[in-house]
Write a protein that holds these residues in place. Structure first.
Motif, PDB file in Angstrom:
ATOM      1  N   ASP A 319       0.828  -1.206   0.000  1.00  0.00           N
ATOM      2  CA  ASP A 319       0.000   0.000   0.000  1.00  0.00           C
ATOM      3  C   ASP A 319       0.860   1.253   0.000  1.00  0.00           C
ATOM      4  O   ASP A 319       0.561   2.236  -0.697  1.00  0.00           O
ATOM      5  CB  ASP A 319      -0.938   0.003   1.209  1.00  0.00           C
ATOM      6  CG  ASP A 319      -2.048  -1.027   1.080  1.00  0.00           C
ATOM      7  OD1 ASP A 319      -2.281  -1.495  -0.059  1.00  0.00           O
ATOM      8  OD2 ASP A 319      -2.670  -1.379   2.102  1.00  0.00           O
ATOM      9  N   LYS A 320       1.952   1.219   0.810  1.00  0.00           N
ATOM     10  CA  LYS A 320       2.820   2.395   0.869  1.00  0.00           C
ATOM     11  C   LYS A 320       3.539   2.613  -0.462  1.00  0.00           C
ATOM     12  O   LYS A 320       3.717   3.748  -0.904  1.00  0.00           O
ATOM     13  CB  LYS A 320       3.829   2.240   1.999  1.00  0.00           C
ATOM     14  CG  LYS A 320       3.193   2.343   3.391  1.00  0.00           C
ATOM     15  CD  LYS A 320       4.223   2.224   4.492  1.00  0.00           C
ATOM     16  CE  LYS A 320       3.561   2.386   5.865  1.00  0.00           C
ATOM     17  NZ  LYS A 320       4.530   2.261   6.980  1.00  0.00           N
ATOM     18  N   LEU A 322       2.443   1.676  -3.470  1.00  0.00           N
ATOM     19  CA  LEU A 322       1.467   2.159  -4.445  1.00  0.00           C
ATOM     20  C   LEU A 322       1.129   3.624  -4.217  1.00  0.00           C
ATOM     21  O   LEU A 322       0.969   4.401  -5.168  1.00  0.00           O
ATOM     22  CB  LEU A 322       0.204   1.304  -4.387  1.00  0.00           C
ATOM     23  CG  LEU A 322       0.330  -0.126  -4.946  1.00  0.00           C
ATOM     24  CD1 LEU A 322      -0.952  -0.916  -4.704  1.00  0.00           C
ATOM     25  CD2 LEU A 322       0.651  -0.098  -6.435  1.00  0.00           C
ATOM     26  N   SER A 323       1.038   4.011  -2.948  1.00  0.00           N
ATOM     27  CA  SER A 323       0.763   5.425  -2.631  1.00  0.00           C
ATOM     28  C   SER A 323       1.891   6.308  -3.141  1.00  0.00           C
ATOM     29  O   SER A 323       1.656   7.404  -3.677  1.00  0.00           O
ATOM     30  CB  SER A 323       0.594   5.608  -1.121  1.00  0.00           C
ATOM     31  OG  SER A 323      -0.527   4.897  -0.648  1.00  0.00           O
ATOM     32  N   GLN A 324       3.134   5.848  -2.956  1.00  0.00           N
ATOM     33  CA  GLN A 324       4.281   6.622  -3.427  1.00  0.00           C
ATOM     34  C   GLN A 324       4.261   6.746  -4.953  1.00  0.00           C
ATOM     35  O   GLN A 324       4.528   7.819  -5.502  1.00  0.00           O
ATOM     36  CB  GLN A 324       5.581   5.966  -2.972  1.00  0.00           C
ATOM     37  CG  GLN A 324       6.825   6.779  -3.302  1.00  0.00           C
ATOM     38  CD  GLN A 324       8.105   6.058  -2.926  1.00  0.00           C
ATOM     39  OE1 GLN A 324       8.076   4.941  -2.413  1.00  0.00           O
ATOM     40  NE2 GLN A 324       9.240   6.687  -3.174  1.00  0.00           N
ATOM     41  N   HIS A 326       1.624   6.588  -6.887  1.00  0.00           N
ATOM     42  CA  HIS A 326       0.529   7.506  -7.228  1.00  0.00           C
ATOM     43  C   HIS A 326       0.986   8.948  -7.091  1.00  0.00           C
ATOM     44  O   HIS A 326       0.688   9.803  -7.933  1.00  0.00           O
ATOM     45  CB  HIS A 326      -0.683   7.243  -6.335  1.00  0.00           C
ATOM     46  CG  HIS A 326      -1.607   6.202  -6.889  1.00  0.00           C
ATOM     47  ND1 HIS A 326      -2.452   6.443  -7.949  1.00  0.00           N
ATOM     48  CD2 HIS A 326      -1.808   4.906  -6.526  1.00  0.00           C
ATOM     49  CE1 HIS A 326      -3.142   5.340  -8.217  1.00  0.00           C
ATOM     50  NE2 HIS A 326      -2.775   4.390  -7.372  1.00  0.00           N
ATOM     51  N   SER A 327       1.707   9.223  -6.011  1.00  0.00           N
ATOM     52  CA  SER A 327       2.179  10.581  -5.766  1.00  0.00           C
ATOM     53  C   SER A 327       3.184  11.021  -6.828  1.00  0.00           C
ATOM     54  O   SER A 327       3.136  12.151  -7.324  1.00  0.00           O
ATOM     55  CB  SER A 327       2.823  10.666  -4.379  1.00  0.00           C
ATOM     56  OG  SER A 327       3.363  11.940  -4.150  1.00  0.00           O
ATOM     57  N   GLU A 330       1.189  11.061 -10.453  1.00  0.00           N
ATOM     58  CA  GLU A 330      -0.216  11.481 -10.424  1.00  0.00           C
ATOM     59  C   GLU A 330      -0.619  12.277 -11.663  1.00  0.00           C
ATOM     60  O   GLU A 330      -1.805  12.324 -12.021  1.00  0.00           O
ATOM     61  CB  GLU A 330      -0.495  12.311  -9.167  1.00  0.00           C
ATOM     62  CG  GLU A 330       0.316  13.592  -9.064  1.00  0.00           C
ATOM     63  CD  GLU A 330       0.037  14.332  -7.762  1.00  0.00           C
ATOM     64  OE1 GLU A 330      -0.922  13.933  -7.081  1.00  0.00           O
ATOM     65  OE2 GLU A 330       0.762  15.285  -7.452  1.00  0.00           O
ATOM     66  N   GLU A 433       9.872   2.457   1.411  1.00  0.00           N
ATOM     67  CA  GLU A 433       9.933   3.472   0.362  1.00  0.00           C
ATOM     68  C   GLU A 433      10.770   2.980  -0.809  1.00  0.00           C
ATOM     69  O   GLU A 433      11.810   2.348  -0.626  1.00  0.00           O
ATOM     70  CB  GLU A 433      10.542   4.762   0.923  1.00  0.00           C
ATOM     71  CG  GLU A 433      10.489   5.924  -0.055  1.00  0.00           C
ATOM     72  CD  GLU A 433      10.939   7.217   0.597  1.00  0.00           C
ATOM     73  OE1 GLU A 433      12.158   7.456   0.657  1.00  0.00           O
ATOM     74  OE2 GLU A 433      10.076   7.969   1.059  1.00  0.00           O
TER      75      GLU A 433
END
Length: 678
Positions: A319-320, A322-324, A326-327, A330, A433
């Motif tokens: 999840d972390k 994928l969030s990175q 996305h950021s 984006e 990360e």
């Protein structure tokens, strides 16, 4: 097309290389090489014919070695548990193999009859025999001169010598250990170049209860003063070798470069003692260029993430990550799908990032045969049948489908490892990360592939106007379907490089038919060709065992320095003290990175020095390549007088193919490679 970029080089060091030029008639060389350097022994030679009856090449090779050992033991009256040292040369002859083998014996052969018999062989056959005789001399001398230099003795396996044997990692409680070795290969060329190189090998072994002789001649054995270790199987050195090409300081004796210098010293000593005239080949730059291509990279767009991480991957870390992503991405219209997309369902206007579990060294395996490991894409592609390909991992299947269909879509792998993490930042919470370097590299790869497959052009490319054909050749070891050539047509005008056509050709004969400028020349694996249509000139760039590679400095004896109590092998860069010139040189025109060229007749050898000063370890050797140019008749030209040569060197890149570094190859070569190597 007009573009001059090279400067005369001044005060350049003379680097030692892996090639020795040998003088003398072939028959005289064979006679000289039959002289044993051991006063108590002679060099024997026998030959035996073999016909391959086995389905497996490995089984055939084992039979050949087994029968050679039986023959030598019988002559020397040795028991079966005594190992024998020998070298063999296989000559193909009308459906069978005539195998010559050389060995040490107490029985004086009739050299007059033997040399007369060998003198009847053809020139290529004599060259093969010279390679074998030199190899035997090297093996026996290396065993004698280095027996106290290493913890583990050099080891013989059939006719192969394994040197610089060292344990890799810790031994397990059950006695399982991994060993790394170097295998020397000798080649005597048609122009009497004595060339050598060292191949890395890695073995999984099992400790035996005592130091014993070989118990199983089909497996390698490694010994020190305490234990013996029997190899159970060899594994991919490409993936698992930890040995560095160069290590400065106290670790130098474990490096490849130390062994290279040992081999060079011993070979020259052998030639001297046998009164064979020779001259060591040097690399001494005559020209230099320091202009590298740069380009402003556009941010990739229209990206789809394919989640191929699997159910067992840590969901929190996933999840972390994928969030990175996305950021970071984006602005690209990012979306995520599961690994169900087939190559035919992919859009040519979208770039796909496949998220895979594993680090950069992960090997490819079959789900039905987990012990069968492939070293990379080509190993998997060439050594699996249609049904086996269905059991490969999703990303490898995707790359195979893309290659076979030649679909113009962008796919890029991004590997995640459970161990990818930064330091603990808050209490006991671990922060996962993706490294900034990895992200930057992925963005750069996407930009490159989008430029080739989607946009089919590069803008802001500072190269002269030209019409070119780019050809990259991949030849594999398998007998059928072993040739692949990527042919790409490009034009360069007003700083824009456009791809106007491309095709993959799977036959040498068809390539010569489609591209008549090749004539009847042979193709090397990994070679690149650049055809200048305006001037009708063909440029080729390649590296083989016959291309000299830098191993040292003619002014510095690296082995003596390493064995000295007062000096150490260090990173000094002056011409007089650098142990590895061209890797280590002072800054010139405010930078380290240059392309160093040596004009040697029609040959133009080149070495790309890196942007940054080397670290304490250099992982891989920087290869020297040879560049040749030909006119429409196939005649060799002076390369530095050809505009296409200067265009080629100005297409080497900075911070494009390698992040914050210069590339060791041309952007033009990379474009051609992408069509067959993704």
């Amino acid at each position: 097309m007009s573009y001059q970029s090279t400067l005369l080089a001044n005060n350049m060091p003379a680097a030692t290389t892996n090639i020795i030029d040998v003088n003398g008639e072939l028959n005289d060389l064979i006679t000289a090489l039959f002289q044993s350097l051991n006063s108590d022994l002679y060099i024997g030679c026998k030959s035996k014919s073999f016909v391959k009856e086995e389905k497996s090449q490995a089984e055939f090779e084992q039979r050949v070695h087994r029968e050679i050992k039986i023959s030598i033991r019988r002559e020397l009256e040795l028991s079966k548990d005594k190992n024998v040292q020998y070298e063999m040369v296989k000559l193909y002859n009308n459906g069978s193999y005539e195998v010559y083998f050389f060995y040490l014996t107490h029985i004086l052969p009739n050299y007059d009859v033997l040399v007369e018999e060998l003198s009847q062989l053809s020139k290529p056959q004599k060259e093969r025999l010279i390679s074998g005789l030199i190899s035997l001399q090297l093996k026996t001398e290396f065993m004698e001169q280095t027996k106290d230099k290493y913890e583990f003795s050099p080891s013989f396996y059939n006719a192969e010598l394994y040197l610089s044997v060292q344990r890799s990692g810790r031994e397990k409680k059950n006695g399982t250990a991994y060993f790394e070795v170097l295998k020397p290969e000798i080649y005597f060329s048609p122009t009497q170049e004595l060339c050598f190189e060292l191949k890395k090998k890695v073995f999984k072994t099992q400790r035996l209860e005592a130091v014993t002789a070989d118990l199983d001649e089909t497996k390698a054995l490694f010994k020190n003063k305490e234990f013996s270790y029997q190899a159970s199987r060899d594994i991919s050195a490409t993936k698992f070798s930890k040995r560095k090409f160069m290590s400065f300081g106290e670790k130098y004796p474990a490096s490849v470069n130390y062994a290279q210098n040992l081999i060079s010293d011993i070979l020259q000593g052998i030639l001297n003692r046998l009164d064979i005239a020779f001259e060591p080949r040097i690399f001494n730059a005559t020209h230099v260029t320091d202009q590298f291509l740069e380009s402003e990279k556009e941010h990739p767009s229209n990206i789809v993430l394919i989640d191929n991480l699997g159910r067992d991957f840590d969901p929190v870390k996933k999840d972390k990550a994928l969030s990175q992503l996305h950021s970071e991405l984006e602005k690209t219209g990012l979306s995520v799908v599961k690994p169900s997309l087939a190559i035919e369902d992919m859009s040519p206007d979208v770039s796909y990032i496949v998220l895979n579990e594993g680090d950069g060294n992960s090997s490819i395996t079959l789900s039905c045969e987990p012990d069968r490991v492939f070293t990379g894409f080509w190993d998997a592609y060439c050594n699996t049948n249609f049904s086996q390909k269905q059991n490969l991992d999703y990303y490898t299947r995707l790359k195979i489908d893309k290659f076979e269909s030649q679909t113009q879509v962008v796919i890029q792998g991004l590997n995640f490892s459970e161990s990818d993490k930064e330091s603990i930042v808050k209490g006991d919470e671990e922060r996962y990360e993706i490294s900034p370097y990895k992200l930057k590299r992925i963005k750069s790869e996407l930009w490159l592939k989008q430029s080739v497959f989607i946009n089919q052009q590069f803008t802001d490319i500072n190269l002269p106007s030209a019409s070119l054909k780019l050809v990259y050749v991949r030849k594999t070891a398998r007998r059928k379907n072993n040739f692949f050539a990527s042919v790409v047509e490009v034009t360069i005008k007003d700083n824009v490089l456009k791809i106007t056509n491309n095709q993959v050709i799977k036959s040498e004969a068809r390539l010569k038919l489609e591209c008549s400028f090749f004539g009847e020349r042979n193709f090397h694996n990994g070679s690149f060709y650049l055809y200048d249509e305006d001037n009708d000139v063909l440029l080729t760039s390649y590296s083989t065992i016959r291309v000299p590679q830098v191993i040292g400095n003619t002014l510095v004896d690296s082995i003596s320095v390493a064995e000295s109590d007062e000096r150490t092998v260090n990173r000094q860069s002056s011409i007089e003290s650098s142990v590895l010139p061209y890797y280590l040189l002072p800054k010139e025109r405010k930078q380290y990175h240059h392309v160093y060229l040596q004009e040697a007749g029609v040959d133009l050898f080149y070495f790309v020095a890196q942007k940054q000063r080397p670290n304490q370890d250099i992982a891989k050797q920087n290869r020297i390549y040879n560049l040749l140019t030909f006119n429409s008749k196939g005649d060799l030209l002076n390369a530095l007088e050809q505009p296409v040569t200067h265009l080629f060197f100005n297409s080497f890149t900075e911070d494009i193919l390698k992040i914050n570094e210069v590339s060791k190859s041309s952007l033009l070569e990379k474009i051609a490679k992408l069509y067959i190597e993704n």
